[in-house]
Motif scaffolding. Structure first.
Motif, PDB file in Angstrom:
ATOM      1  N   GLN A   1      37.829 -12.029 -53.988  1.00  0.00           N
ATOM      2  CA  GLN A   1      36.712 -11.367 -54.814  1.00  0.00           C
ATOM      3  C   GLN A   1      37.357 -10.309 -55.804  1.00  0.00           C
ATOM      4  OE1 GLN A   1      33.483 -11.655 -54.786  1.00  0.00           O
ATOM      5  NE2 GLN A   1      33.694 -13.571 -53.582  1.00  0.00           N
ATOM      6  N   LEU A   2      38.433  -9.609 -54.976  1.00  0.00           N
ATOM      7  CA  LEU A   2      39.045  -8.488 -55.757  1.00  0.00           C
ATOM      8  C   LEU A   2      39.825  -8.981 -56.963  1.00  0.00           C
ATOM      9  CD1 LEU A   2      39.723  -5.507 -55.712  1.00  0.00           C
ATOM     10  CD2 LEU A   2      41.800  -5.903 -54.311  1.00  0.00           C
ATOM     11  N   GLU A   3      40.384 -10.256 -56.765  1.00  0.00           N
ATOM     12  CA  GLU A   3      40.885 -10.768 -58.140  1.00  0.00           C
ATOM     13  C   GLU A   3      39.761 -10.894 -59.129  1.00  0.00           C
ATOM     14  OE1 GLU A   3      43.387 -14.121 -57.722  1.00  0.00           O
ATOM     15  OE2 GLU A   3      44.487 -13.220 -55.861  1.00  0.00           O
ATOM     16  N   LYS A   4      38.724 -11.804 -58.559  1.00  0.00           N
ATOM     17  CA  LYS A   4      37.787 -12.122 -59.510  1.00  0.00           C
ATOM     18  C   LYS A   4      37.023 -10.795 -60.190  1.00  0.00           C
ATOM     19  CE  LYS A   4      35.950 -16.187 -57.097  1.00  0.00           C
ATOM     20  NZ  LYS A   4      34.923 -17.012 -56.377  1.00  0.00           N
ATOM     21  N   ILE A   5      36.905  -9.703 -59.515  1.00  0.00           N
ATOM     22  CA  ILE A   5      36.453  -8.281 -60.028  1.00  0.00           C
ATOM     23  C   ILE A   5      37.359  -8.180 -61.127  1.00  0.00           C
ATOM     24  CG2 ILE A   5      36.030  -6.074 -59.555  1.00  0.00           C
ATOM     25  CD1 ILE A   5      34.806  -6.970 -56.890  1.00  0.00           C
ATOM     26  N   GLU A   6      38.766  -7.952 -60.919  1.00  0.00           N
ATOM     27  CA  GLU A   6      39.780  -7.556 -61.881  1.00  0.00           C
ATOM     28  C   GLU A   6      39.798  -8.532 -62.929  1.00  0.00           C
ATOM     29  OE1 GLU A   6      43.289  -7.453 -59.539  1.00  0.00           O
ATOM     30  OE2 GLU A   6      42.923  -5.617 -58.462  1.00  0.00           O
ATOM     31  N   GLY A   7      39.437  -9.785 -62.952  1.00  0.00           N
ATOM     32  CA  GLY A   7      39.356 -10.530 -63.958  1.00  0.00           C
ATOM     33  C   GLY A   7      38.228 -10.409 -64.799  1.00  0.00           C
ATOM     34  N   PHE A   8      37.188 -10.327 -64.219  1.00  0.00           N
ATOM     35  CA  PHE A   8      35.794  -9.923 -64.877  1.00  0.00           C
ATOM     36  C   PHE A   8      36.083  -8.672 -65.577  1.00  0.00           C
ATOM     37  CE2 PHE A   8      31.707  -7.666 -64.861  1.00  0.00           C
ATOM     38  CZ  PHE A   8      30.992  -8.561 -65.669  1.00  0.00           C
ATOM     39  N   ASN A   9      36.648  -7.441 -65.044  1.00  0.00           N
ATOM     40  CA  ASN A   9      37.072  -6.390 -65.688  1.00  0.00           C
ATOM     41  C   ASN A   9      37.623  -6.529 -66.751  1.00  0.00           C
ATOM     42  OD1 ASN A   9      35.111  -4.787 -63.972  1.00  0.00           O
ATOM     43  ND2 ASN A   9      36.928  -4.040 -62.719  1.00  0.00           N
ATOM     44  N   ALA A  10      38.880  -7.363 -66.637  1.00  0.00           N
ATOM     45  CA  ALA A  10      39.834  -7.370 -67.751  1.00  0.00           C
ATOM     46  C   ALA A  10      39.278  -8.204 -69.018  1.00  0.00           C
ATOM     47  CB  ALA A  10      41.163  -8.157 -67.139  1.00  0.00           C
ATOM     48  N   SER A  11      38.275  -9.216 -68.545  1.00  0.00           N
ATOM     49  CA  SER A  11      37.751  -9.751 -69.521  1.00  0.00           C
ATOM     50  C   SER A  11      36.585  -9.045 -70.377  1.00  0.00           C
ATOM     51  CB  SER A  11      36.927 -11.128 -69.106  1.00  0.00           C
ATOM     52  OG  SER A  11      36.094 -11.700 -69.861  1.00  0.00           O
ATOM     53  N   ALA A  12      35.724  -8.113 -69.269  1.00  0.00           N
ATOM     54  CA  ALA A  12      35.006  -7.342 -70.100  1.00  0.00           C
ATOM     55  C   ALA A  12      35.632  -6.211 -71.004  1.00  0.00           C
ATOM     56  CB  ALA A  12      34.328  -6.346 -68.909  1.00  0.00           C
ATOM     57  N   GLU A  13      36.896  -5.771 -70.635  1.00  0.00           N
ATOM     58  CA  GLU A  13      37.778  -4.924 -71.486  1.00  0.00           C
ATOM     59  C   GLU A  13      38.030  -5.577 -72.638  1.00  0.00           C
ATOM     60  OE1 GLU A  13      40.758  -3.174 -69.376  1.00  0.00           O
ATOM     61  OE2 GLU A  13      39.404  -1.947 -67.717  1.00  0.00           O
ATOM     62  N   LYS A  14      38.455  -6.882 -72.730  1.00  0.00           N
ATOM     63  CA  LYS A  14      38.865  -7.347 -73.889  1.00  0.00           C
ATOM     64  C   LYS A  14      37.719  -7.700 -74.874  1.00  0.00           C
ATOM     65  CE  LYS A  14      41.179 -11.642 -75.203  1.00  0.00           C
ATOM     66  NZ  LYS A  14      40.338 -12.511 -75.677  1.00  0.00           N
ATOM     67  N   LYS A  15      36.451  -8.046 -74.017  1.00  0.00           N
ATOM     68  CA  LYS A  15      35.397  -8.081 -75.161  1.00  0.00           C
ATOM     69  C   LYS A  15      34.769  -6.986 -75.691  1.00  0.00           C
ATOM     70  CE  LYS A  15      33.398 -12.303 -72.691  1.00  0.00           C
ATOM     71  NZ  LYS A  15      32.407 -12.562 -71.681  1.00  0.00           N
ATOM     72  N   VAL A  16      34.867  -5.973 -75.053  1.00  0.00           N
ATOM     73  CA  VAL A  16      34.555  -4.607 -75.684  1.00  0.00           C
ATOM     74  C   VAL A  16      35.483  -4.153 -76.652  1.00  0.00           C
ATOM     75  CG1 VAL A  16      34.568  -2.067 -75.156  1.00  0.00           C
ATOM     76  CG2 VAL A  16      33.494  -3.721 -73.632  1.00  0.00           C
ATOM     77  N   ALA A  17      36.861  -4.528 -76.565  1.00  0.00           N
ATOM     78  CA  ALA A  17      37.804  -4.271 -77.722  1.00  0.00           C
ATOM     79  C   ALA A  17      37.703  -5.113 -78.744  1.00  0.00           C
ATOM     80  CB  ALA A  17      39.284  -4.385 -77.249  1.00  0.00           C
ATOM     81  N   ASP A  18      37.245  -6.610 -78.499  1.00  0.00           N
ATOM     82  CA  ASP A  18      37.031  -7.401 -79.487  1.00  0.00           C
ATOM     83  C   ASP A  18      35.638  -7.016 -80.407  1.00  0.00           C
ATOM     84  OD1 ASP A  18      39.112  -8.975 -78.990  1.00  0.00           O
ATOM     85  OD2 ASP A  18      37.863 -10.340 -77.916  1.00  0.00           O
ATOM     86  N   TYR A  19      34.602  -6.471 -79.767  1.00  0.00           N
ATOM     87  CA  TYR A  19      33.539  -6.122 -80.385  1.00  0.00           C
ATOM     88  C   TYR A  19      33.585  -4.804 -81.343  1.00  0.00           C
ATOM     89  CZ  TYR A  19      28.998  -3.688 -80.854  1.00  0.00           C
ATOM     90  OH  TYR A  19      27.801  -3.081 -81.077  1.00  0.00           O
ATOM     91  N   GLU A  20      34.459  -3.979 -80.774  1.00  0.00           N
ATOM     92  CA  GLU A  20      34.973  -2.594 -81.532  1.00  0.00           C
ATOM     93  C   GLU A  20      35.593  -2.883 -82.621  1.00  0.00           C
ATOM     94  OE1 GLU A  20      36.708  -0.064 -78.795  1.00  0.00           O
ATOM     95  OE2 GLU A  20      34.773   0.654 -77.604  1.00  0.00           O
TER      96      GLU A  20
END
Length: 140
Positions: free
Chosen positions: A44-63
């Motif tokens: 679960q922690l790995e999934k959360i970290e992966g989700f956070n990394a994905s979200a950060e990447k999407k935010v960076a792409d959006y910006e």
């Protein structure tokens, strides 16, 4: 005082057997459950970290896309503004030419009217002069 006799050995054997049975029945299953929970928590922690990394990447792409869109919008606005300035200068030049030609035509017309009026007045002056002379001399 406690006197050791043969029951102490039986109690010791009973204790060892009970530890062995408790280990098999209770301790090992509890350890297995704890181990599974740790593994589940790690997943679960790995999934959360992966989700956070994905979200950060999407935010960076959006910006980045937003910055690019703002840059393109600024370029489009500047291009449109430059084109509008060129059109404005063309319209003003055309209006200046039309105004100049209208003024020239008006001046020519005014000069023509002045000339016509002067000619008419010159003709009328002779007639008025004869009439005035006639009145002064008493001729009707």
């Amino acid at each position: 005082m406690v006197l050791p006799d043969k029951t102490i050995f039986i109690q010791g054997l009973n204790f060892i057997v009970m530890i062995f049975l408790l280990n098999i029945v209770l301790i090992k299953p509890v350890r297995e459950i704890i181990k599974k929970r740790k593994g589940l928590m790690a997943d679960q922690l790995e999934k959360i970290e992966g989700f956070n990394a994905s979200a950060e990447k999407k935010v960076a792409d959006y910006e980045a896309q937003l910055t690019q869109a703002r840059k393109e919008a600024g370029e489009i606005r500047n291009t449109a503004k430059d084109e509008a300035v060129v059109v404005e200068h063309e319209i003003l030049a055309e209006a200046g030419k039309e105004a100049s030609s209208t003024i020239q035509a008006a001046r020519a017309e005014i000069q023509s009217e002045v000339k016509t009026a002067m000619e008419q007045l010159t003709k009328d002056v002779y007639v008025y002069a004869e009439q005035a002379t006639g009145k002064i001399l008493g001729q009707a």
